[in-house]
Motif scaffolding. Structure first.
Motif, PDB file in Angstrom:
ATOM      1  N   ASP A 187      24.776 -21.170 -14.557  1.00 17.05           N
ATOM      2  CA  ASP A 187      23.399 -20.896 -14.534  1.00 17.05           C
ATOM      3  C   ASP A 187      22.744 -20.962 -15.904  1.00 17.05           C
ATOM      4  OD1 ASP A 187      23.445 -20.188 -11.558  1.00 17.05           O
ATOM      5  OD2 ASP A 187      24.379 -18.277 -11.906  1.00 17.05           O
ATOM      6  N   ARG A 188      23.370 -20.336 -16.818  1.00 15.31           N
ATOM      7  CA  ARG A 188      23.101 -20.580 -18.131  1.00 15.31           C
ATOM      8  C   ARG A 188      22.684 -21.958 -18.758  1.00 15.31           C
ATOM      9  NH1 ARG A 188      26.062 -19.560 -24.088  1.00 15.31           N
ATOM     10  NH2 ARG A 188      24.466 -20.644 -25.008  1.00 15.31           N
ATOM     11  N   PHE A 189      23.463 -23.039 -18.081  1.00 22.67           N
ATOM     12  CA  PHE A 189      23.348 -24.271 -18.451  1.00 22.67           C
ATOM     13  C   PHE A 189      22.034 -24.675 -17.699  1.00 22.67           C
ATOM     14  CE2 PHE A 189      24.408 -28.986 -17.358  1.00 22.67           C
ATOM     15  CZ  PHE A 189      24.234 -29.451 -18.562  1.00 22.67           C
ATOM     16  N   LEU A 190      21.882 -24.576 -16.477  1.00 20.85           N
ATOM     17  CA  LEU A 190      20.693 -24.868 -15.919  1.00 20.85           C
ATOM     18  C   LEU A 190      19.396 -24.346 -16.590  1.00 20.85           C
ATOM     19  CD1 LEU A 190      21.522 -24.684 -12.271  1.00 20.85           C
ATOM     20  CD2 LEU A 190      20.870 -26.676 -13.553  1.00 20.85           C
ATOM     21  N   TYR A 191      19.572 -22.923 -16.900  1.00 19.80           N
ATOM     22  CA  TYR A 191      18.238 -22.300 -17.583  1.00 19.80           C
ATOM     23  C   TYR A 191      17.961 -23.071 -18.893  1.00 19.80           C
ATOM     24  CZ  TYR A 191      15.541 -18.712 -20.152  1.00 19.80           C
ATOM     25  OH  TYR A 191      14.789 -18.080 -20.597  1.00 19.80           O
ATOM     26  N   ASP A 192      19.146 -23.259 -19.829  1.00 19.54           N
ATOM     27  CA  ASP A 192      18.745 -23.933 -21.160  1.00 19.54           C
ATOM     28  C   ASP A 192      18.297 -25.354 -21.001  1.00 19.54           C
ATOM     29  OD1 ASP A 192      19.941 -21.540 -22.025  1.00 19.54           O
ATOM     30  OD2 ASP A 192      21.827 -22.460 -22.986  1.00 19.54           O
ATOM     31  N   VAL A 193      19.031 -26.082 -20.065  1.00 21.46           N
ATOM     32  CA  VAL A 193      18.181 -27.511 -20.001  1.00 21.46           C
ATOM     33  C   VAL A 193      16.818 -27.292 -19.500  1.00 21.46           C
ATOM     34  CG1 VAL A 193      18.213 -29.603 -18.448  1.00 21.46           C
ATOM     35  CG2 VAL A 193      20.623 -28.551 -19.249  1.00 21.46           C
ATOM     36  N   GLU A 194      16.563 -26.546 -18.636  1.00 22.58           N
ATOM     37  CA  GLU A 194      15.106 -26.335 -18.258  1.00 22.58           C
ATOM     38  C   GLU A 194      14.214 -25.941 -19.433  1.00 22.58           C
ATOM     39  OE1 GLU A 194      11.862 -24.631 -14.847  1.00 22.58           O
ATOM     40  OE2 GLU A 194      14.119 -23.723 -14.979  1.00 22.58           O
ATOM     41  N   THR A 195      14.579 -25.078 -20.239  1.00 21.00           N
ATOM     42  CA  THR A 195      14.016 -24.567 -21.522  1.00 21.00           C
ATOM     43  C   THR A 195      13.648 -25.735 -22.269  1.00 21.00           C
ATOM     44  OG1 THR A 195      15.121 -22.565 -21.340  1.00 21.00           O
ATOM     45  CG2 THR A 195      14.066 -22.908 -23.322  1.00 21.00           C
ATOM     46  N   ALA A 196      14.759 -26.540 -22.580  1.00 19.98           N
ATOM     47  CA  ALA A 196      14.494 -27.830 -23.551  1.00 19.98           C
ATOM     48  C   ALA A 196      13.779 -28.813 -23.049  1.00 19.98           C
ATOM     49  CB  ALA A 196      15.966 -28.326 -23.754  1.00 19.98           C
ATOM     50  N   ALA A 254      11.036 -28.218 -20.774  1.00 21.46           N
ATOM     51  CA  ALA A 254       9.800 -27.548 -21.071  1.00 21.46           C
ATOM     52  C   ALA A 254       9.178 -27.676 -22.284  1.00 21.46           C
ATOM     53  CB  ALA A 254       9.799 -26.246 -20.189  1.00 21.46           C
ATOM     54  N   ALA A 255      10.173 -27.288 -23.377  1.00 23.65           N
ATOM     55  CA  ALA A 255       9.673 -27.585 -24.632  1.00 23.65           C
ATOM     56  C   ALA A 255       9.458 -28.987 -25.097  1.00 23.65           C
ATOM     57  CB  ALA A 255      10.607 -26.955 -25.558  1.00 23.65           C
ATOM     58  N   GLY A 256       9.688 -30.116 -24.470  1.00 24.37           N
ATOM     59  CA  GLY A 256       9.482 -31.299 -25.030  1.00 24.37           C
ATOM     60  C   GLY A 256      10.493 -32.400 -24.949  1.00 24.37           C
ATOM     61  N   GLY A 257      11.811 -31.907 -24.502  1.00 24.28           N
ATOM     62  CA  GLY A 257      12.799 -32.815 -24.535  1.00 24.28           C
ATOM     63  C   GLY A 257      12.349 -34.453 -23.692  1.00 24.28           C
ATOM     64  N   THR A 258      12.736 -35.257 -24.196  1.00 22.42           N
ATOM     65  CA  THR A 258      12.349 -36.712 -23.704  1.00 22.42           C
ATOM     66  C   THR A 258      13.337 -37.330 -22.614  1.00 22.42           C
ATOM     67  OG1 THR A 258      13.171 -37.833 -25.576  1.00 22.42           O
ATOM     68  CG2 THR A 258      10.685 -36.911 -25.351  1.00 22.42           C
ATOM     69  N   ALA A 259      14.475 -36.860 -22.700  1.00 24.07           N
ATOM     70  CA  ALA A 259      15.675 -37.402 -21.793  1.00 24.07           C
ATOM     71  C   ALA A 259      16.712 -36.186 -21.718  1.00 24.07           C
ATOM     72  CB  ALA A 259      16.149 -38.734 -22.266  1.00 24.07           C
ATOM     73  N   PRO A 265      19.859 -20.577 -31.066  1.00 25.71           N
ATOM     74  CA  PRO A 265      19.490 -19.056 -30.294  1.00 25.71           C
ATOM     75  C   PRO A 265      17.949 -18.886 -29.773  1.00 25.71           C
ATOM     76  CG  PRO A 265      19.099 -19.131 -32.821  1.00 25.71           C
ATOM     77  CD  PRO A 265      19.957 -20.279 -32.270  1.00 25.71           C
ATOM     78  N   ASN A 266      17.431 -20.087 -30.303  1.00 31.06           N
ATOM     79  CA  ASN A 266      15.942 -20.123 -29.724  1.00 31.06           C
ATOM     80  C   ASN A 266      15.582 -21.980 -29.599  1.00 31.06           C
ATOM     81  OD1 ASN A 266      12.907 -20.343 -29.370  1.00 31.06           O
ATOM     82  ND2 ASN A 266      12.734 -18.766 -30.670  1.00 31.06           N
ATOM     83  N   ILE A 267      15.985 -22.242 -28.176  1.00 33.43           N
ATOM     84  CA  ILE A 267      15.880 -23.638 -27.886  1.00 33.43           C
ATOM     85  C   ILE A 267      14.244 -24.074 -27.975  1.00 33.43           C
ATOM     86  CG2 ILE A 267      15.841 -25.155 -25.931  1.00 33.43           C
ATOM     87  CD1 ILE A 267      18.434 -23.572 -24.917  1.00 33.43           C
ATOM     88  N   THR A 268      13.433 -23.329 -27.591  1.00 32.70           N
ATOM     89  CA  THR A 268      12.137 -23.755 -27.756  1.00 32.70           C
ATOM     90  C   THR A 268      11.772 -23.994 -28.930  1.00 32.70           C
ATOM     91  OG1 THR A 268      11.413 -22.637 -25.680  1.00 32.70           O
ATOM     92  CG2 THR A 268       9.567 -23.146 -27.150  1.00 32.70           C
ATOM     93  N   ALA A 269      11.852 -23.151 -30.105  1.00 37.00           N
ATOM     94  CA  ALA A 269      11.765 -23.378 -31.164  1.00 37.00           C
ATOM     95  C   ALA A 269      12.480 -24.574 -32.120  1.00 37.00           C
ATOM     96  CB  ALA A 269      12.024 -22.124 -32.038  1.00 37.00           C
ATOM     97  N   THR A 270      13.781 -24.884 -31.686  1.00 35.86           N
ATOM     98  CA  THR A 270      14.339 -26.023 -32.193  1.00 35.86           C
ATOM     99  C   THR A 270      13.868 -27.080 -31.467  1.00 35.86           C
ATOM    100  OG1 THR A 270      16.296 -24.483 -32.170  1.00 35.86           O
ATOM    101  CG2 THR A 270      16.619 -27.292 -32.211  1.00 35.86           C
ATOM    102  N   VAL A 271      13.411 -27.275 -30.265  1.00 35.19           N
ATOM    103  CA  VAL A 271      12.814 -28.626 -30.035  1.00 35.19           C
ATOM    104  C   VAL A 271      11.358 -28.829 -30.595  1.00 35.19           C
ATOM    105  CG1 VAL A 271      11.806 -29.823 -27.901  1.00 35.19           C
ATOM    106  CG2 VAL A 271      13.707 -28.307 -27.619  1.00 35.19           C
ATOM    107  N   LYS A 272      10.636 -27.633 -30.718  1.00 33.07           N
ATOM    108  CA  LYS A 272       9.502 -27.981 -31.565  1.00 33.07           C
ATOM    109  C   LYS A 272       9.603 -28.272 -32.990  1.00 33.07           C
ATOM    110  CE  LYS A 272       6.630 -24.647 -28.765  1.00 33.07           C
ATOM    111  NZ  LYS A 272       5.787 -23.427 -28.667  1.00 33.07           N
ATOM    112  N   ALA A 273      10.685 -27.834 -33.808  1.00 38.19           N
ATOM    113  CA  ALA A 273      10.776 -28.176 -34.913  1.00 38.19           C
ATOM    114  C   ALA A 273      11.599 -29.752 -34.877  1.00 38.19           C
ATOM    115  CB  ALA A 273      12.220 -27.515 -35.544  1.00 38.19           C
TER     116      ALA A 273
END
Length: 217
Positions: free
Chosen positions: A24-33, A35-40, A201-209
């Motif tokens: 469940d955490r894996f699915l959540y983390d993938v979706e977070t990434a 949503a933040a702009g992951g390209t693949a 600890p903050n996937i959204t911030a990491t992808v934005k960086a």
């Protein structure tokens, strides 16, 4: 979905084993990434995974639905049959996995194909395989994400492999916020990451960086 080099920019790789075997955490983390702009995204259920075959198929199907929601290309590691079964966009093959020619025979024209190449000889071989869409090279830096990882390439060797490759090249292995700018300066098409995202600890911030690093290179 057709291959385009820009899908390699923010390429997330991983499986449930990378988040403490918590599906469940894996699915959540993938979706977070995504949503933040992951390209693949590449689903890689390997060393340390506790999912059996049925659970892996279920996870692969749920991930397919997730990547469709975010319109992100979806690859499966070393299993073109599973990729075709769940409707994935591509398959990624390592040097220690099944023969690339076998995968090409089964998947060319049906799936995008990625191929791990970590030496000049492997790159030269890949150059003779037009059905390959991209190559992955690494680990660039030491990494704990893959138990059987080869010795680190370093940036100079990464740049040489990238220059020699006829295919777009994505760098993987030990990439962090600190070394990402230097990695991009080698001219690679993008970076593939596991722990940089899934241990963040903050996937959204990491992808934005990561996105900011591309804009400033």
């Amino acid at each position: 979905m057709k291959f385009a080099p820009n899908i390699l920019k923010f390429y997330l790789v991983g499986g449930s084993q990378d988040v403490g075997n918590d599906p469940d955490r894996f699915l959540y983390d993938v979706e977070t990434a995504l949503a933040a702009g992951g390209t693949a995204f590449q689903y890689r259920e390997k060393g340390g995974s506790r999912l059996d075959h049925a659970a892996t198929v279920k996870m692969a199907t749920r991930l397919h639905n997730l990547t469709r929601q975010y319109r992100v290309p979806y690859f499966i590691d070393d299993d073109e049959e599973l990729a075709l079964q769940v409707g994935a966009d591509g398959v990624h093959v390592g040097q220690k996995d099944q023969q690339i020619e076998t995968v090409i025979r089964r998947a060319a024209g049906k799936l995008m194909i990625g191929y791990s190449c970590n030496t000049a000889a492997e790159i030269a071989r890949a150059n003779q395989l037009p059905a390959v869409d991209y190559v992955g090279a690494g680990p660039v830096f030491p990494t704990n994400s893959k138990a059987d990882a080869d010795p680190a390439l370093g940036l100079s060797e990464l740049a040489r492999l990238n220059a020699a490759s006829h295919h777009p090249l994505v760098a993987i292995g030990g990439i962090s916020a600190a070394n990402l700018p230097a990695t991009l300066q080698t001219g690679v098409a993008g970076v593939a990451v596991i722990s940089m995202i899934l241990a963040s600890p903050n996937i959204t911030a990491t992808v934005k960086a990561m996105r900011a690093a591309y804009q400033s290179k």
